[in-house]
Design an enzyme around this catalytic site. Sequence first.
Site, PDB file in Angstrom:
ATOM      1  N   ASP A 128       0.881  -1.156   0.000  1.00  0.00           N
ATOM      2  CA  ASP A 128       0.000   0.000   0.000  1.00  0.00           C
ATOM      3  C   ASP A 128       0.925   1.215   0.000  1.00  0.00           C
ATOM      4  OD1 ASP A 128      -2.088   1.744   0.030  1.00  0.00           O
ATOM      5  OD2 ASP A 128      -3.192   0.755   1.632  1.00  0.00           O
TER       6      ASP A 128
HETATM    7  C1  BGC Z   1      -5.018   3.219  -0.015  1.00  0.00           C
HETATM    8  C2  BGC Z   1      -5.059   2.254  -1.166  1.00  0.00           C
HETATM    9  C3  BGC Z   1      -4.850   2.997  -2.450  1.00  0.00           C
HETATM   10  C4  BGC Z   1      -3.524   3.731  -2.380  1.00  0.00           C
HETATM   11  C5  BGC Z   1      -3.188   4.518  -3.622  1.00  0.00           C
HETATM   12  C6  BGC Z   1      -3.783   4.081  -0.036  1.00  0.00           C
HETATM   13  O1  BGC Z   1      -3.856   5.094   0.903  1.00  0.00           O
HETATM   14  O2  BGC Z   1      -5.106   2.519   1.209  1.00  0.00           O
HETATM   15  O3  BGC Z   1      -6.288   1.568  -1.185  1.00  0.00           O
HETATM   16  O4  BGC Z   1      -4.902   2.128  -3.533  1.00  0.00           O
HETATM   17  O5  BGC Z   1      -3.571   4.639  -1.299  1.00  0.00           O
HETATM   18  O6  BGC Z   1      -4.022   5.603  -3.750  1.00  0.00           O
END
Ligand code: BGC
Length: 753
Positions: free
Chosen positions: A269
Amino acid sequence: MNNSSKLHFFILILFIVTGCNKSKNIATNTIESNSAEIETKIDSIISLLTLEEKVDLCHAQSKFSTKGVDRLGIPEIWMSDGPHGVRAEISWDDWAYAGWTNDSITAFPALTCLASTFNPDLASQFGIALGEEAKYRKKDVLLGPGVNIYRTPMNGRNFEYMGEDPFLASTMVVPYVKGVQKNGVAACVKHYALNNQEHWRDKISVEVSDRALHEIYLPAFKAAVTEGKVWSIMGAYNKFRGEYTTHHELLTNKILKGDWKFDGVVISDWSSAHNTKEAALKGLDIEMGTGTDGLGTTTANHYSQYYLANPFLEAIKKGEIPESVLDDKVRRVLRLRYRTNMSNNQSFGRANNKEHHDVARKVATEGIVLLKNDNSFFPVEDNVGLTIAVIGENATRSMTKGGGSSELKPKFEISPLKGLQERYKNAKIVYSMGYGSGASVYDQVLPSPYNADSLKTEAIKVAKTADIVLFVGGLSKSHLQDSEGNLDREQFDLPFGQIELLNDIKALNKKIGFILVSGNAVEMPWIDSVDGLLQTWYLGSMAGHAIADVISGDVNPSGKLPFSFPKKLQDNAAVSFGVESYPGVELKKDNKNASLNLESNTPVSPTQEYKEGILVGYRWHDTKNIKPQFAFGYGLSYTNFEVSDITVNNNTDSFTVTCNVENTGQVNGAEVVQVYVGKPNSEVERAIKELKGFSKVYLDKGEKQSISITIEKSDLAFYDESISDWNLEKGDYDIYIGNASNNISKKLSITIN
Ligand code: BGC
């Protein structure tokens, strides 16, 4: 380069070039994902890459992309959120939108709505359409779907996920993944694993039994991997048993890459990687989002400083990490390219076309759940002389804005008010906002600029002039509502003064239909004040049309709740065990004196124990006999169905439930027949019953159909911690057939010998 490596190089370029021919015929061809030929090509590429080039493939070069290898014609990888639409273009090096004018898309309904359709075929159409939009936007990886389990109604991101039941989520995630990937775009199932709350998501360490892990929290991921053959998976922010989940020995190395034989890419993530050795050795393949401070002009915090960048390179050079670890990652990221932007089987992509809008509308209408309908309040006929007061901010508020990373920039978004105005040509529609909730801003609450009393006074005036009221309220995508961030919702009841407003409208003696726009359950002490209640989720571009379709009766509702609505927050299993269970407590150094510190958002090391174990959602309500406000699987229709002649046929490895379903009412409609199974006198604690099969059947008025649902006996096994494996108990099993977890028409039994 000597002669033999020149030849090697030439052959490789030939391979790559022939691999890049695009074919449009995605329907009839499946993407060759794993052929020996591709693996050979990958081996030859690996042998040509320098150590530096290989390491460069394992981390970001910008917010949403990774480097390619120019000299070999290996393309970059481009990723985008998210689960229900392709996000607007983000800047190279920070979270600001890039401000493009050609990146608007179709906003599909959020995944709680998709799950409510109980229609796997629609999940497939959703995936195909979304994958086409991703391709159109030149994305190789689509960061979705999310399949974290709905553990409490307070989780701000529940709307992005598929509800509380592992069987439902597993059934819906597989066609979604296959649909997206038909386009040569990788789905990226997220967040692996146990990211079931936003509160302290960066730090919380989850303690959960192996049994609940395998029976509740992992099945949808497993289905995405083993049946959906998903090409990428995203780690989560939180820890599990003290170790960050993004690089985790048990979750990633043992279960995902070992037991499930996942051959795709584990992506962090955005800033969930924490350590070079852990990331390298415990399964992370691509590190994203760890944070930079400016376009490569600084060195301190540059992409080259990521855990899987220079520090990784140095560790390999020093012999601290074997090069084979790197080669395994490189093999996976090259395989990802052969499946996506180097595949000879990609769609060209398209966006904002009629077919996609139709899919969005179909999912939206099938996902809307009719929860209450006293004296057939719905459907509302379009009669001359009828005045309908539409009251509530959610009638006009954009619900594709806000919510965090799943925020979208659709080409258009039909609001509920607009949808109703376009549908109702004879009746008169009057509108008043009624309450104001403030703006959608990440991690901040911005209060409404309007005066609450004036909004209310005006709404009452408007309601007085009307025959009926449609109250369009619920939550919003703002901070502390249905939204990503470091905090969850803070209240279970309706916010922004809606309850008072509703009471005042009720005092006018008006019939009220409540249109609940939310991705979560809310407390409903006001339920007796409303005559009709529709759960309408976040529906995307076609929201208003879909809502009008159902309110007008053009579409007969057939959605079923993918999670329970508890009456009181305390009735929720996780919450009932106190703060140690949800949202967790800060562990003091001596480890004895755990205390809640909600005030501080930066506890040293918060931890939580999933004390309810396997009894999540309806499993808890059923087993503990705690009546929910609305049960999992529940949803009404404008017609009636009769399920009869229910029998069960016990075969060797499976059993089949057969029944007749008849539409005995006056309009066409669809019913979801649900089969739950329980094991009385089990050697372990069990839920009274668990969903193991369902079938959605479409029937014209008066029509009758026979349906059968086959369930594999192996699916009745429990996860036996004493052997660390699944265990199918012998003996009698109860089979419950109904149209909601709390509405069972018949209970039968089978014996497994
Ligand atoms: C989220 C993800 C997301 C990523 C990119 C993170 O903060 O938890 O679900 O895909 O950001 O935007």
